[in-house]
Write a protein that holds these residues in place. Structure first.
Motif, PDB file in Angstrom:
ATOM      1  N   HIS A   1     -14.951 -19.122  44.427  1.00  0.00           N
ATOM      2  CA  HIS A   1     -14.702 -20.449  44.980  1.00  0.00           C
ATOM      3  C   HIS A   1     -15.660 -21.476  44.375  1.00  0.00           C
ATOM      4  O   HIS A   1     -15.245 -22.574  43.976  1.00  0.00           O
ATOM      5  CB  HIS A   1     -14.849 -20.415  46.498  1.00  0.00           C
ATOM      6  N   GLU A   2     -16.924 -21.127  44.282  1.00  0.00           N
ATOM      7  CA  GLU A   2     -17.908 -22.034  43.692  1.00  0.00           C
ATOM      8  C   GLU A   2     -17.598 -22.327  42.221  1.00  0.00           C
ATOM      9  O   GLU A   2     -17.724 -23.457  41.763  1.00  0.00           O
ATOM     10  CB  GLU A   2     -19.324 -21.457  43.827  1.00  0.00           C
ATOM     11  N   ALA A   3     -17.166 -21.318  41.480  1.00  0.00           N
ATOM     12  CA  ALA A   3     -16.812 -21.515  40.070  1.00  0.00           C
ATOM     13  C   ALA A   3     -15.608 -22.451  39.944  1.00  0.00           C
ATOM     14  O   ALA A   3     -15.580 -23.331  39.072  1.00  0.00           O
ATOM     15  CB  ALA A   3     -16.516 -20.180  39.404  1.00  0.00           C
ATOM     16  N   MET A   4     -14.639 -22.282  40.817  1.00  0.00           N
ATOM     17  CA  MET A   4     -13.456 -23.145  40.798  1.00  0.00           C
ATOM     18  C   MET A   4     -13.849 -24.591  41.108  1.00  0.00           C
ATOM     19  O   MET A   4     -13.426 -25.520  40.416  1.00  0.00           O
ATOM     20  CB  MET A   4     -12.435 -22.662  41.819  1.00  0.00           C
ATOM     21  N   MET A   5     -14.679 -24.783  42.119  1.00  0.00           N
ATOM     22  CA  MET A   5     -15.081 -26.136  42.492  1.00  0.00           C
ATOM     23  C   MET A   5     -15.971 -26.768  41.416  1.00  0.00           C
ATOM     24  O   MET A   5     -15.884 -27.969  41.176  1.00  0.00           O
ATOM     25  CB  MET A   5     -15.796 -26.130  43.845  1.00  0.00           C
ATOM     26  N   ARG A   6     -16.812 -25.977  40.784  1.00  0.00           N
ATOM     27  CA  ARG A   6     -17.659 -26.486  39.696  1.00  0.00           C
ATOM     28  C   ARG A   6     -16.782 -27.032  38.571  1.00  0.00           C
ATOM     29  O   ARG A   6     -17.039 -28.098  38.018  1.00  0.00           O
ATOM     30  CB  ARG A   6     -18.590 -25.379  39.206  1.00  0.00           C
TER      31      ARG A   6
ATOM     32  N   MET B   1     -14.732 -14.307  54.106  1.00  0.00           N
ATOM     33  CA  MET B   1     -15.152 -14.593  52.735  1.00  0.00           C
ATOM     34  C   MET B   1     -16.233 -13.600  52.328  1.00  0.00           C
ATOM     35  O   MET B   1     -17.266 -13.497  52.983  1.00  0.00           O
ATOM     36  CB  MET B   1     -15.695 -16.018  52.632  1.00  0.00           C
ATOM     37  N   THR B   2     -15.987 -12.881  51.257  1.00  0.00           N
ATOM     38  CA  THR B   2     -16.965 -11.941  50.721  1.00  0.00           C
ATOM     39  C   THR B   2     -17.839 -12.670  49.710  1.00  0.00           C
ATOM     40  O   THR B   2     -17.477 -13.763  49.250  1.00  0.00           O
ATOM     41  CB  THR B   2     -16.255 -10.763  50.029  1.00  0.00           C
ATOM     42  N   PRO B   3     -18.972 -12.089  49.316  1.00  0.00           N
ATOM     43  CA  PRO B   3     -19.798 -12.738  48.291  1.00  0.00           C
ATOM     44  C   PRO B   3     -19.024 -13.006  46.990  1.00  0.00           C
ATOM     45  O   PRO B   3     -19.196 -14.046  46.362  1.00  0.00           O
ATOM     46  CB  PRO B   3     -20.940 -11.749  48.073  1.00  0.00           C
ATOM     47  N   GLY B   4     -18.160 -12.084  46.600  1.00  0.00           N
ATOM     48  CA  GLY B   4     -17.363 -12.284  45.389  1.00  0.00           C
ATOM     49  C   GLY B   4     -16.400 -13.442  45.524  1.00  0.00           C
ATOM     50  O   GLY B   4     -16.199 -14.224  44.586  1.00  0.00           O
ATOM     51  N   ARG B   5     -15.779 -13.595  46.686  1.00  0.00           N
ATOM     52  CA  ARG B   5     -14.879 -14.714  46.918  1.00  0.00           C
ATOM     53  C   ARG B   5     -15.634 -16.039  46.903  1.00  0.00           C
ATOM     54  O   ARG B   5     -15.147 -17.031  46.399  1.00  0.00           O
ATOM     55  CB  ARG B   5     -14.170 -14.563  48.258  1.00  0.00           C
TER      56      ARG B   5
END
Length: 121
Positions: free
Chosen positions: A82-87, A74-78
């Motif tokens: 992922h955080e945006a999707m879960m939010r 997992m890269t910082p961009g990924r």
């Protein structure tokens, strides 16, 4: 063993098929690959498992372990994506608050809103 699902040459089902827990060594499901830190890496399905359960028929696809590759890190961009999707999955469409948990799609709202509007099952 269920002879119904024993088709190692693929004559009946099109690809080699085995009953549940009878897959040969060297084949694994996606979950089994992931547990070992691997991914299918674009390979085609090598075989399948089939079994009956109370509501019908279940199938799990098998992949060759020798062709699997390590999971990409997992890269910082990924992580940001992922955080945006879960939010977005935690945001209640009725009260526009972060519920703090993933909202069930069957209800479509956070628990307080679901109770308030009679959406809870």
């Amino acid at each position: 063993m269920s002879a119904r699902f024993w088709d190692p040459d693929g004559a009946r089902y099109g690809i080699p098929t085995y009953p549940l827990r009878w897959a040969p060594q060297g084949l694994a499901t996606r979950r089994q690959l992931r547990a070992d830190g691997l991914r299918p890496a674009g390979q085609d399905v090598a075989a399948q498992l089939m079994w009956r359960y109370p509501r019908g028929l279940a199938v799990a696809y098998l992949y060759r372990v020798d062709l699997a590759r390590p999971v990409r890190p997992m890269t910082p961009g990924r992580w940001r994506a992922h955080e945006a999707m879960m939010r977005a999955r935690r945001l209640c469409p009725l009260c526009a608050r972060d519920a703090g948990y993933v909202i069930r799609t069957s209800v479509g709202a956070c628990e307080p809103c679901a109770k308030r509007f009679g959406l809870a099952a």
